[in-house]
Design a protein around this motif. Structure first.
Motif, PDB file in Angstrom:
ATOM      1  N   GLU A 167       5.072  10.285  -7.211  1.00  0.00           N
ATOM      2  CA  GLU A 167       5.935   9.910  -6.101  1.00  0.00           C
ATOM      3  C   GLU A 167       5.040   9.486  -4.957  1.00  0.00           C
ATOM      4  N   ALA A 168       5.297   8.293  -4.398  1.00  0.00           N
ATOM      5  CA  ALA A 168       4.436   7.756  -3.351  1.00  0.00           C
ATOM      6  C   ALA A 168       5.272   7.246  -2.190  1.00  0.00           C
ATOM      7  N   MET A 169       4.705   7.378  -0.991  1.00  0.00           N
ATOM      8  CA  MET A 169       5.339   6.848   0.209  1.00  0.00           C
ATOM      9  C   MET A 169       4.682   5.521   0.541  1.00  0.00           C
ATOM     10  N   CYS A 170       5.459   4.459   0.451  1.00  0.00           N
ATOM     11  CA  CYS A 170       4.934   3.123   0.729  1.00  0.00           C
ATOM     12  C   CYS A 170       4.842   2.907   2.237  1.00  0.00           C
ATOM     13  N   ILE A 171       4.051   1.908   2.620  1.00  0.00           N
ATOM     14  CA  ILE A 171       3.839   1.608   4.027  1.00  0.00           C
ATOM     15  C   ILE A 171       5.141   1.137   4.686  1.00  0.00           C
TER      16      ILE A 171
ATOM     17  N   TYR B 151       0.849  -1.180   0.000  1.00  0.00           N
ATOM     18  CA  TYR B 151       0.000   0.000   0.000  1.00  0.00           C
ATOM     19  C   TYR B 151       0.891   1.239   0.000  1.00  0.00           C
ATOM     20  N   ALA B 152       0.409   2.308  -0.618  1.00  0.00           N
ATOM     21  CA  ALA B 152       1.175   3.558  -0.653  1.00  0.00           C
ATOM     22  C   ALA B 152       0.218   4.735  -0.676  1.00  0.00           C
ATOM     23  N   GLN B 153       0.731   5.881  -0.278  1.00  0.00           N
ATOM     24  CA  GLN B 153      -0.019   7.133  -0.353  1.00  0.00           C
ATOM     25  C   GLN B 153       0.734   8.073  -1.278  1.00  0.00           C
TER      26      GLN B 153
END
Length: 146
Positions: free
Chosen positions: A48-52, A35-37
């Motif tokens: 660009e995403a920040m993964c869990i 999952y990422a935000q």
């Protein structure tokens, strides 16, 4: 006059939207997925995403979703991790807001993820000292004079 060979023009293609708004089954992550935000959109089908797991990755929107599913900052997405490139990933699925709340309720997402925010992690409650410097409060008579 030329013969029309297609089935319609721009407006037919625009109205051709699969009804994904209906209730769909909640998809959980599997092996090789996370999952990422989304932190920011970069253009050209990338973000660009920040993964869990704590890594910031450059994500590519897959072709099936491109120009059909609109992704913006703060969205919760399911990414497919690459075996050969750890700093890159592919966006597989975008979760709707109610699905993201369900994921958080099930414990799939950690508690520090803020849902329904414009940009992930921009506003912290600890930083807010209650001064309210960004907001202006008007009295009733001031509103009528404007």
């Amino acid at each position: 006059m030329p013969k029309n060979k297609g089935k319609g023009g721009k407006n037919r293609k625009r109205g051709k939207n699969e009804a994904d708004d209906e209730k769909r089954e909640l998809v959980f992550k599997e092996d090789g997925q996370d999952y990422a935000q989304v932190l920011r959109m970069l253009g050209n089908g990338r973000c660009e995403a920040m993964c869990i797991d704590g890594n910031k990755r450059l994500c590519h929107i897959r072709g099936k979703m491109h120009k059909k599913v609109w992704i913006s900052t703060g969205d919760i997405v399911l990414v497919g991790l690459r075996d050969y490139q750890d700093e890159k990933a592919d966006i597989i699925l975008k979760y709707m807001s109610d699905e993201a709340r369900l994921l958080k309720a099930y414990g799939e997402l950690p508690d520090n993820i803020r849902l329904n925010e414009g940009i992930a992690g921009e506003f912290n409650e600890e930083d807010d000292d209650g001064a309210g410097g960004d907001f202006i409060k008007f009295e009733e008579e001031n509103i009528d004079k404007i």
